[in-house]
Motif scaffolding. Structure first.
Motif, PDB file in Angstrom:
ATOM      1  N   LEU A  53       3.628  10.766  -9.445  1.00 34.38           N
ATOM      2  CA  LEU A  53       2.710  11.166 -10.555  1.00 34.38           C
ATOM      3  C   LEU A  53       1.992  12.609 -10.401  1.00 34.38           C
ATOM      4  CD1 LEU A  53       0.938   7.797 -11.516  1.00 34.38           C
ATOM      5  CD2 LEU A  53       2.713   8.962 -12.815  1.00 34.38           C
ATOM      6  N   ALA A  54       1.853  12.762  -9.280  1.00 31.74           N
ATOM      7  CA  ALA A  54       0.837  13.984  -8.796  1.00 31.74           C
ATOM      8  C   ALA A  54       2.144  15.023  -9.099  1.00 31.74           C
ATOM      9  CB  ALA A  54       0.440  14.059  -7.623  1.00 31.74           C
ATOM     10  N   LEU A  55       3.193  14.739  -8.373  1.00 31.69           N
ATOM     11  CA  LEU A  55       4.501  15.973  -8.493  1.00 31.69           C
ATOM     12  C   LEU A  55       4.669  16.220 -10.146  1.00 31.69           C
ATOM     13  CD1 LEU A  55       6.536  17.708  -7.081  1.00 31.69           C
ATOM     14  CD2 LEU A  55       8.036  15.766  -7.366  1.00 31.69           C
ATOM     15  N   ALA A  56       4.848  15.129 -10.675  1.00 31.12           N
ATOM     16  CA  ALA A  56       5.149  15.346 -12.302  1.00 31.12           C
ATOM     17  C   ALA A  56       4.027  16.127 -13.021  1.00 31.12           C
ATOM     18  CB  ALA A  56       5.260  13.856 -12.877  1.00 31.12           C
ATOM     19  N   CYS A  57       2.759  15.902 -12.583  1.00 31.34           N
ATOM     20  CA  CYS A  57       1.583  16.648 -13.343  1.00 31.34           C
ATOM     21  C   CYS A  57       1.688  17.965 -12.824  1.00 31.34           C
ATOM     22  CB  CYS A  57       0.361  15.806 -13.004  1.00 31.34           C
ATOM     23  SG  CYS A  57      -0.018  14.514 -13.809  1.00 31.34           S
ATOM     24  N   ALA A  58       1.959  18.291 -11.675  1.00 33.36           N
ATOM     25  CA  ALA A  58       2.188  19.677 -11.001  1.00 33.36           C
ATOM     26  C   ALA A  58       3.115  20.489 -11.703  1.00 33.36           C
ATOM     27  CB  ALA A  58       1.998  19.421  -9.690  1.00 33.36           C
ATOM     28  N   THR A  59       4.356  19.806 -11.666  1.00 31.77           N
ATOM     29  CA  THR A  59       5.399  20.406 -12.623  1.00 31.77           C
ATOM     30  C   THR A  59       5.014  20.554 -13.960  1.00 31.77           C
ATOM     31  OG1 THR A  59       6.985  19.256 -10.894  1.00 31.77           O
ATOM     32  CG2 THR A  59       7.868  20.234 -12.955  1.00 31.77           C
ATOM     33  N   MET A  97       0.904  -0.994  -0.096  1.00 29.79           N
ATOM     34  CA  MET A  97       0.108   0.215   0.185  1.00 29.79           C
ATOM     35  C   MET A  97       0.979   1.207   0.202  1.00 29.79           C
ATOM     36  SD  MET A  97      -3.129   0.936  -0.248  1.00 29.79           S
ATOM     37  CE  MET A  97      -4.140   2.101   0.484  1.00 29.79           C
ATOM     38  N   THR A  98       1.971   1.139   1.126  1.00 32.29           N
ATOM     39  CA  THR A  98       2.848   2.411   0.732  1.00 32.29           C
ATOM     40  C   THR A  98       3.376   2.586  -0.653  1.00 32.29           C
ATOM     41  OG1 THR A  98       3.393   1.843   3.101  1.00 32.29           O
ATOM     42  CG2 THR A  98       4.592   3.347   2.178  1.00 32.29           C
ATOM     43  N   ARG A  99       4.016   1.773  -1.409  1.00 34.49           N
ATOM     44  CA  ARG A  99       4.386   1.810  -2.598  1.00 34.49           C
ATOM     45  C   ARG A  99       3.599   2.232  -3.405  1.00 34.49           C
ATOM     46  NH1 ARG A  99       8.968   0.468  -4.537  1.00 34.49           N
ATOM     47  NH2 ARG A  99       9.673  -0.352  -6.655  1.00 34.49           N
ATOM     48  N   ASN A 100       2.077   2.189  -3.679  1.00 36.70           N
ATOM     49  CA  ASN A 100       1.123   2.546  -4.319  1.00 36.70           C
ATOM     50  C   ASN A 100       1.221   3.887  -4.026  1.00 36.70           C
ATOM     51  OD1 ASN A 100       0.691   0.385  -5.688  1.00 36.70           O
ATOM     52  ND2 ASN A 100      -1.167  -0.341  -4.450  1.00 36.70           N
ATOM     53  N   LEU A 101       0.994   4.505  -2.648  1.00 36.02           N
ATOM     54  CA  LEU A 101       0.988   5.914  -2.304  1.00 36.02           C
ATOM     55  C   LEU A 101       2.130   6.643  -2.785  1.00 36.02           C
ATOM     56  CD1 LEU A 101      -0.503   5.753   1.257  1.00 36.02           C
ATOM     57  CD2 LEU A 101      -1.738   6.309  -0.945  1.00 36.02           C
ATOM     58  N   GLN A 102       3.206   6.186  -2.871  1.00 35.72           N
ATOM     59  CA  GLN A 102       4.450   6.570  -3.334  1.00 35.72           C
ATOM     60  C   GLN A 102       4.418   7.082  -4.691  1.00 35.72           C
ATOM     61  OE1 GLN A 102       8.106   4.719  -2.158  1.00 35.72           O
ATOM     62  NE2 GLN A 102       9.349   6.503  -2.776  1.00 35.72           N
ATOM     63  N   THR A 103       3.997   6.311  -5.678  1.00 35.86           N
ATOM     64  CA  THR A 103       3.979   6.134  -6.882  1.00 35.86           C
ATOM     65  C   THR A 103       3.069   7.409  -7.249  1.00 35.86           C
ATOM     66  OG1 THR A 103       4.372   3.765  -7.467  1.00 35.86           O
ATOM     67  CG2 THR A 103       3.377   4.867  -9.228  1.00 35.86           C
ATOM     68  N   SER A 104       1.598   7.239  -6.606  1.00 38.23           N
ATOM     69  CA  SER A 104       0.744   8.396  -6.927  1.00 38.23           C
ATOM     70  C   SER A 104       1.373   9.616  -6.524  1.00 38.23           C
ATOM     71  CB  SER A 104      -0.380   7.984  -5.903  1.00 38.23           C
ATOM     72  OG  SER A 104      -0.950   6.812  -6.365  1.00 38.23           O
TER      73      SER A 104
END
Length: 61
Positions: free
Chosen positions: A11-17, A1-8
């Motif tokens: 992805l959110a950081l890449a989109c915001a950038t 579960m922690t790995r999925n949150l880290q990946t998300s």
């Protein structure tokens, strides 16, 4: 579960950038314009009006 949150999170950081870089480019270049298949996308940024994203479709008939 922690790995999925880290990946998300990455992805959110890449989109915001990407959105921030697009806004900076739009403000410096006077707008970004993309046209494909009769659809035009315009991104404009200014201090007075903020960030505006406009879609327009050309009539092909």
């Amino acid at each position: 579960m922690t790995r999925n949150l880290q990946t998300s999170g990455w992805l959110a950081l890449a989109c915001a950038t990407f959105i921030l870089a697009s806004a900076v480019a739009a403000s410096m270049l006077g707008g970004l314009h993309i046209e494909a298949g009769g659809v035009q996308l315009t991104l404009e940024a200014s201090a007075e009006r903020g960030l505006q994203l406009v879609f327009a479709a050309a009539n092909q008939g």
